[in-house]
Design a protein around this motif. Structure first.
Motif, PDB file in Angstrom:
ATOM      1  N   LYS A  16      19.102 -58.332  21.638  1.00  0.00           N
ATOM      2  CA  LYS A  16      20.058 -57.120  21.904  1.00  0.00           C
ATOM      3  C   LYS A  16      19.855 -56.128  20.637  1.00  0.00           C
ATOM      4  CE  LYS A  16      23.802 -59.606  23.965  1.00  0.00           C
ATOM      5  NZ  LYS A  16      25.134 -60.010  23.958  1.00  0.00           N
ATOM      6  N   ALA A  20      18.867 -52.121  20.973  1.00  0.00           N
ATOM      7  CA  ALA A  20      19.898 -51.247  20.417  1.00  0.00           C
ATOM      8  C   ALA A  20      19.257 -50.266  19.318  1.00  0.00           C
ATOM      9  CB  ALA A  20      21.277 -51.926  19.536  1.00  0.00           C
ATOM     10  N   ASP A  25      17.940 -47.737  22.536  1.00  0.00           N
ATOM     11  CA  ASP A  25      19.605 -47.872  23.012  1.00  0.00           C
ATOM     12  C   ASP A  25      19.847 -46.395  23.865  1.00  0.00           C
ATOM     13  OD1 ASP A  25      22.039 -48.996  21.994  1.00  0.00           O
ATOM     14  OD2 ASP A  25      22.422 -46.669  21.715  1.00  0.00           O
ATOM     15  N   PHE A  29      21.269 -49.106  26.943  1.00  0.00           N
ATOM     16  CA  PHE A  29      22.529 -49.241  27.092  1.00  0.00           C
ATOM     17  C   PHE A  29      23.140 -48.124  27.687  1.00  0.00           C
ATOM     18  CE2 PHE A  29      21.630 -52.249  23.587  1.00  0.00           C
ATOM     19  CZ  PHE A  29      22.323 -53.503  24.434  1.00  0.00           C
ATOM     20  N   ARG A  33      26.029 -48.901  30.699  1.00  0.00           N
ATOM     21  CA  ARG A  33      27.044 -48.413  30.868  1.00  0.00           C
ATOM     22  C   ARG A  33      27.434 -47.696  32.127  1.00  0.00           C
ATOM     23  NH1 ARG A  33      25.886 -47.897  25.513  1.00  0.00           N
ATOM     24  NH2 ARG A  33      27.416 -48.424  23.778  1.00  0.00           N
ATOM     25  N   TRP A  57      23.370 -45.352  18.673  1.00  0.00           N
ATOM     26  CA  TRP A  57      22.768 -46.742  18.354  1.00  0.00           C
ATOM     27  C   TRP A  57      23.371 -47.278  17.122  1.00  0.00           C
ATOM     28  CZ3 TRP A  57      20.131 -48.024  14.003  1.00  0.00           C
ATOM     29  CH2 TRP A  57      19.809 -46.749  12.922  1.00  0.00           C
ATOM     30  N   ASP A  60      26.483 -49.357  18.401  1.00  0.00           N
ATOM     31  CA  ASP A  60      25.885 -50.401  19.292  1.00  0.00           C
ATOM     32  C   ASP A  60      25.459 -51.548  18.321  1.00  0.00           C
ATOM     33  OD1 ASP A  60      26.797 -49.483  21.838  1.00  0.00           O
ATOM     34  OD2 ASP A  60      24.724 -48.817  22.282  1.00  0.00           O
ATOM     35  N   ILE A  64      27.377 -55.124  18.253  1.00  0.00           N
ATOM     36  CA  ILE A  64      26.544 -56.235  18.823  1.00  0.00           C
ATOM     37  C   ILE A  64      26.554 -57.300  17.599  1.00  0.00           C
ATOM     38  CG2 ILE A  64      24.107 -57.208  19.095  1.00  0.00           C
ATOM     39  CD1 ILE A  64      23.717 -54.472  20.473  1.00  0.00           C
ATOM     40  N   VAL A  70      29.400 -53.930  23.504  1.00  0.00           N
ATOM     41  CA  VAL A  70      28.810 -52.478  23.122  1.00  0.00           C
ATOM     42  C   VAL A  70      30.159 -51.649  23.408  1.00  0.00           C
ATOM     43  CG1 VAL A  70      26.512 -52.912  23.298  1.00  0.00           C
ATOM     44  CG2 VAL A  70      27.872 -51.801  25.337  1.00  0.00           C
TER      45      VAL A  70
END
Length: 74
Positions: A16, A20, A25, A29, A33, A57, A60, A64, A70
């Motif tokens: 993860k 990120a 990211d 991510f 979303r 990022w 995030d 994390i 996130v």
């Protein structure tokens, strides 16, 4: 779409964090979303694709590492 979110949620912590990192990211991510499916998630996801790789990022990675989901609007 929920399967993608669950798959990302079930990844090991180090993976993860790697996802990120800048540039990745915004893409990974941002799509994460968008897959939430509600209007704030879609809007934030689209914005995240463009700005998440440059600034977002950091947020995030912090979320994390703290063991929280996130950053999301909801």
């Amino acid at each position: 779409m929920n399967e993608l979110r669950k798959a990302i949620d079930n990844l090991p912590l180090i993976v993860k964090i790697i996802l990120a990192l800048p540039i990745l990211d915004g893409i990974i991510f941002g799509i994460y979303r968008i897959c939430k499916g509600d209007l704030p998630g879609i809007v934030l996801g689209i914005i995240w694709i463009f700005f998440g790789g440059t600034i977002g990022w950091i947020l995030d990675i912090i979320f994390i590492v703290l063991g929280k989901p996130v950053f999301e609007l909801s």
